[in-house]
Design a protein around this motif. Sequence first.
Motif, PDB file in Angstrom:
ATOM      1  N   HIS A   1       0.837  -1.210   0.000  1.00  0.00           N
ATOM      2  CA  HIS A   1       0.000   0.000   0.000  1.00  0.00           C
ATOM      3  C   HIS A   1       0.869   1.255   0.000  1.00  0.00           C
ATOM      4  CE1 HIS A   1      -3.361   2.655   1.363  1.00  0.00           C
ATOM      5  NE2 HIS A   1      -2.386   3.245   2.042  1.00  0.00           N
TER       6      HIS A   1
ATOM      7  N   HIS B   1       1.559   4.377  -3.006  1.00  0.00           N
ATOM      8  CA  HIS B   1       1.498   5.840  -2.900  1.00  0.00           C
ATOM      9  C   HIS B   1       2.676   6.483  -3.642  1.00  0.00           C
ATOM     10  CE1 HIS B   1      -1.902   6.578  -0.347  1.00  0.00           C
ATOM     11  NE2 HIS B   1      -1.438   5.864   0.670  1.00  0.00           N
TER      12      HIS B   1
ATOM     13  N   SER C   1      -7.967  12.894  -1.204  1.00  0.00           N
ATOM     14  CA  SER C   1      -7.084  12.116  -0.353  1.00  0.00           C
ATOM     15  C   SER C   1      -7.638  10.714  -0.152  1.00  0.00           C
ATOM     16  CB  SER C   1      -6.904  12.827   0.993  1.00  0.00           C
ATOM     17  OG  SER C   1      -5.951  12.162   1.785  1.00  0.00           O
ATOM     18  N   ARG C   2      -8.957  10.599   0.014  1.00  0.00           N
ATOM     19  CA  ARG C   2      -9.571   9.281   0.161  1.00  0.00           C
ATOM     20  C   ARG C   2      -9.414   8.464  -1.116  1.00  0.00           C
ATOM     21  NH1 ARG C   2     -13.380  12.358   3.284  1.00  0.00           N
ATOM     22  NH2 ARG C   2     -14.820  12.606   1.532  1.00  0.00           N
TER      23      ARG C   2
ATOM     24  N   GLU D   1      -6.050   6.879  -1.175  1.00  0.00           N
ATOM     25  CA  GLU D   1      -5.977   5.690  -0.323  1.00  0.00           C
ATOM     26  C   GLU D   1      -6.565   4.477  -1.028  1.00  0.00           C
ATOM     27  OE1 GLU D   1      -4.460   5.332   2.666  1.00  0.00           O
ATOM     28  OE2 GLU D   1      -3.715   7.340   2.266  1.00  0.00           O
TER      29      GLU D   1
ATOM     30  N   ASP E   1      -4.641   1.055  -1.986  1.00  0.00           N
ATOM     31  CA  ASP E   1      -5.138  -0.255  -1.564  1.00  0.00           C
ATOM     32  C   ASP E   1      -5.161  -1.225  -2.743  1.00  0.00           C
ATOM     33  OD1 ASP E   1      -5.534   0.387   1.088  1.00  0.00           O
ATOM     34  OD2 ASP E   1      -7.700   0.702   0.911  1.00  0.00           O
TER      35      ASP E   1
ATOM     36  N   HIS F   1      -8.998   9.216   5.056  1.00  0.00           N
ATOM     37  CA  HIS F   1      -9.038   7.815   4.671  1.00  0.00           C
ATOM     38  C   HIS F   1     -10.492   7.369   4.498  1.00  0.00           C
ATOM     39  CE1 HIS F   1      -4.961   8.135   6.014  1.00  0.00           C
ATOM     40  NE2 HIS F   1      -4.701   6.854   5.829  1.00  0.00           N
TER      41      HIS F   1
ATOM     42  N   ARG G   1     -13.474   0.496   3.067  1.00  0.00           N
ATOM     43  CA  ARG G   1     -12.156  -0.011   2.672  1.00  0.00           C
ATOM     44  C   ARG G   1     -12.178  -1.540   2.577  1.00  0.00           C
ATOM     45  NH1 ARG G   1      -7.316   3.029   4.970  1.00  0.00           N
ATOM     46  NH2 ARG G   1      -6.207   3.015   3.008  1.00  0.00           N
TER      47      ARG G   1
END
Length: 276
Positions: free
Chosen positions: A148, A152, A202-203, A206, A210, A250, A256
């Motif tokens: 993960h 990024h 930003s979410r 993430e 993932d 997040h 998630r």
Amino acid sequence: MKRSLLRTGLASTLVAGSVLMLSACETVQTTQGGAVGIDRKQHMAVSSQELDQAATKQYSELLAEQKKKGTLNTNAAQVTRVRAISDRLIAQTGVFRPDARNWKWEVNVLTSAEINAWCMPGGKIAVYTGLIEKLKVTDDELAAVIGHEIAHALREHARERASEQAVAGGLISIGSAILGVGDLGQQGAQYAYMGLIGLPNSRSHETEADRIGVELAARAGYDPRAAIALWQKMAQAAGGNAPPKLLSTHPSSQDRISDLTVYSQRVMPLYQQAKR
């Protein structure tokens, strides 16, 4: 009359400045889509070279500080384990970015009770002992975390956020000056930006990390379904103290885990092939 002309001239200048800022953004595709299908184009106003240099400097300074404190790579078995898992994941990065094979990757373990891990631009990785010890992570779960964080860096999310904030900050200042709303109005515009654009973006970063992370893990021979167990452990460790979804950088744990359930199944054939 002079005041009106001055205001008009100022407005024209500021609008021109906003156009220049927007045109300075470069539209890029940092990674190939992979089996998980990441195909969102990104808009960058900050140089990748500039950010990589800053990250390298910051990482070097951090390691020197940790070494001085006696908290750098203190457990040889943990360091060997983390680096072995990282090496297998890094070997798969070419699927998403061929140039990543030439990055100057570094992997270190920091003694800290914090449950955390990160990867700076250019491949500078740190894993905290709190993550390993408090969550009692398996190799598959540790691969999910590191994959993960590597994702990024591959997607250059730090550069994208820096670019977005630079442009947004400039436009908010320009708009505030034109409208004459003052500091309070400018602050309100910044809050609106974070709620409408900043936090959702930003979410989305993430979620991308993932999805890329489970593919890297699967290709490296780690069970991608371990990401689900990992985030269940994370949610339990948080003890229900996570911020409301709309105010979080997040995704919610439920969202998630739901997304990871879908995408871990999508990359299962890659895992099964790697395990042969």
